[in-house]
Design a protein around this motif. Structure first.
Motif, PDB file in Angstrom:
ATOM      1  N   ALA A 126       0.852  -1.191   0.000  1.00 29.64           N
ATOM      2  CA  ALA A 126       0.000   0.000   0.000  1.00 29.64           C
ATOM      3  C   ALA A 126       0.887   1.240   0.000  1.00 29.64           C
ATOM      4  O   ALA A 126       2.070   1.184   0.330  1.00 29.64           O
ATOM      5  CB  ALA A 126      -0.927   0.010   1.221  1.00 29.64           C
ATOM      6  N   SER A 127       0.302   2.355  -0.404  1.00 28.16           N
ATOM      7  CA  SER A 127       1.043   3.613  -0.413  1.00 28.16           C
ATOM      8  C   SER A 127       1.258   4.115   1.010  1.00 28.16           C
ATOM      9  O   SER A 127       0.412   3.922   1.890  1.00 28.16           O
ATOM     10  CB  SER A 127       0.286   4.670  -1.213  1.00 28.16           C
ATOM     11  OG  SER A 127       0.155   4.279  -2.565  1.00 28.16           O
ATOM     12  N   VAL A 128       2.401   4.752   1.213  1.00 29.83           N
ATOM     13  CA  VAL A 128       2.710   5.355   2.516  1.00 29.83           C
ATOM     14  C   VAL A 128       3.212   6.775   2.270  1.00 29.83           C
ATOM     15  O   VAL A 128       3.813   7.073   1.245  1.00 29.83           O
ATOM     16  CB  VAL A 128       3.760   4.545   3.290  1.00 29.83           C
ATOM     17  CG1 VAL A 128       3.218   3.186   3.681  1.00 29.83           C
ATOM     18  CG2 VAL A 128       5.043   4.389   2.488  1.00 29.83           C
ATOM     19  N   LEU A 189       7.868   0.122  12.617  1.00 29.57           N
ATOM     20  CA  LEU A 189       7.814   1.398  13.340  1.00 29.57           C
ATOM     21  C   LEU A 189       6.567   2.190  12.943  1.00 29.57           C
ATOM     22  O   LEU A 189       5.931   2.831  13.793  1.00 29.57           O
ATOM     23  CB  LEU A 189       9.080   2.199  13.056  1.00 29.57           C
ATOM     24  CG  LEU A 189       9.395   3.365  13.997  1.00 29.57           C
ATOM     25  CD1 LEU A 189       9.422   2.909  15.445  1.00 29.57           C
ATOM     26  CD2 LEU A 189      10.734   4.006  13.609  1.00 29.57           C
ATOM     27  N   LEU A 190       6.201   2.131  11.671  1.00 24.27           N
ATOM     28  CA  LEU A 190       4.971   2.796  11.227  1.00 24.27           C
ATOM     29  C   LEU A 190       3.749   2.187  11.910  1.00 24.27           C
ATOM     30  O   LEU A 190       2.840   2.902  12.337  1.00 24.27           O
ATOM     31  CB  LEU A 190       4.824   2.682   9.703  1.00 24.27           C
ATOM     32  CG  LEU A 190       5.770   3.493   8.819  1.00 24.27           C
ATOM     33  CD1 LEU A 190       5.466   3.222   7.354  1.00 24.27           C
ATOM     34  CD2 LEU A 190       5.659   4.982   9.108  1.00 24.27           C
ATOM     35  N   VAL A 195       0.465   4.726  12.081  1.00 18.92           N
ATOM     36  CA  VAL A 195       0.328   5.485  10.831  1.00 18.92           C
ATOM     37  C   VAL A 195       0.339   4.568   9.610  1.00 18.92           C
ATOM     38  O   VAL A 195       0.463   5.036   8.478  1.00 18.92           O
ATOM     39  CB  VAL A 195       1.446   6.545  10.707  1.00 18.92           C
ATOM     40  CG1 VAL A 195       1.278   7.606  11.768  1.00 18.92           C
ATOM     41  CG2 VAL A 195       2.822   5.903  10.779  1.00 18.92           C
ATOM     42  N   ALA A 196       0.216   3.269   9.833  1.00 26.46           N
ATOM     43  CA  ALA A 196       0.165   2.310   8.731  1.00 26.46           C
ATOM     44  C   ALA A 196      -0.713   1.147   9.137  1.00 26.46           C
ATOM     45  O   ALA A 196      -0.769   0.776  10.317  1.00 26.46           O
ATOM     46  CB  ALA A 196       1.563   1.823   8.367  1.00 26.46           C
TER      47      ALA A 196
END
Length: 214
Positions: A126-128, A189-190, A195-196
């Motif tokens: 997926a986009s980050v 970590l994301l 945030v992911a």
């Protein structure tokens, strides 16, 4: 010590598709068979168990492809690079295909350490918006745990565009940081920071360039 009577041919090849799942040892065996089938006049070592004089570049982890991998094969007689490449390609699998041949000096740095700087391109599921770089990464090698300082190996910035990530790592005489382990740590970590999505993962990684540290 380099033998000035031998010709050191450097063969660049790609490792892709299903064959990206081969281990370094399996790749080495496949390439040795290719050299034999191609009929190249390869040199052999001395001693009670002579074997092909061939040396491989830095190993790739299982599952990581490469667009510019290389190995050095020592020849007993000169063969035009174009003819050598044609012969090798005739006996190579599409996913382990030689792309170029050139001669290098016998005294040049060993293939395994000639290009310690590697640039990788990875695709995520997926986009980050960006990646967070951890300070350290813990790795387990031969049942021993070791903590690596990421900034000792990371060269420059990590470039993110949608689900594409490009980054450069440098191997050191004291060790190296695997591309897949580094990227997994960034993704973890994301997720920890919320945030992911939890199902974010690596779809593919390819080494797109190798360079010296000069």
């Amino acid at each position: 010590m380099a033998d000035p009577r031998l010709f050191r041919l450097r063969v660049t090849y790609s490792k892709s598709g299903r064959l990206a799942m081969l281990s370094h040892l399996e790749v080495a065996r496949a390439l040795e068979r290719t050299v034999r089938r191609a009929g190249l006049p390869f040199a052999v070592t001395n001693g009670f168990s002579p074997h092909m004089r061939i040396a491989f570049g830095a190993a790739l982890p299982v599952g990581v492809g490469g667009n510019a991998e290389f190995f050095d094969i020592f020849l007993t007689s000169y063969l035009a690079p174009k003819k050598a490449l044609e012969a090798l390609r005739n006996f190579s699998a599409p996913d382990l295909m030689p792309t170029a041949c050139e001669y290098v000096e016998p005294s040049a740095a060993a293939a395994s350490v000639a290009c310690p700087v590697s640039t990788y391109e990875a695709l995520l599921s997926a986009s980050v918006g960006g990646l967070e770089i951890p300070d350290t990464v813990e790795v387990v090698r031969k049942k021993k745990r070791k903590v690596l300082e990421v900034r000792e190996f990371l060269v420059g910035d990590v470039c993110v565009s949608g689900n594409s990530v490009v980054f450069t790592l440098q191997a050191k005489p004291t060790g190296s940081l695997r591309a897949d382990i580094f990227l997994d740590a960034c993704i973890d970590l994301l997720k920890i920071n919320g945030v992911a999505p939890n199902d974010l993962c690596i779809v593919s990684i390819n080494r797109i360039a190798q360079n010296s540290s000069d």
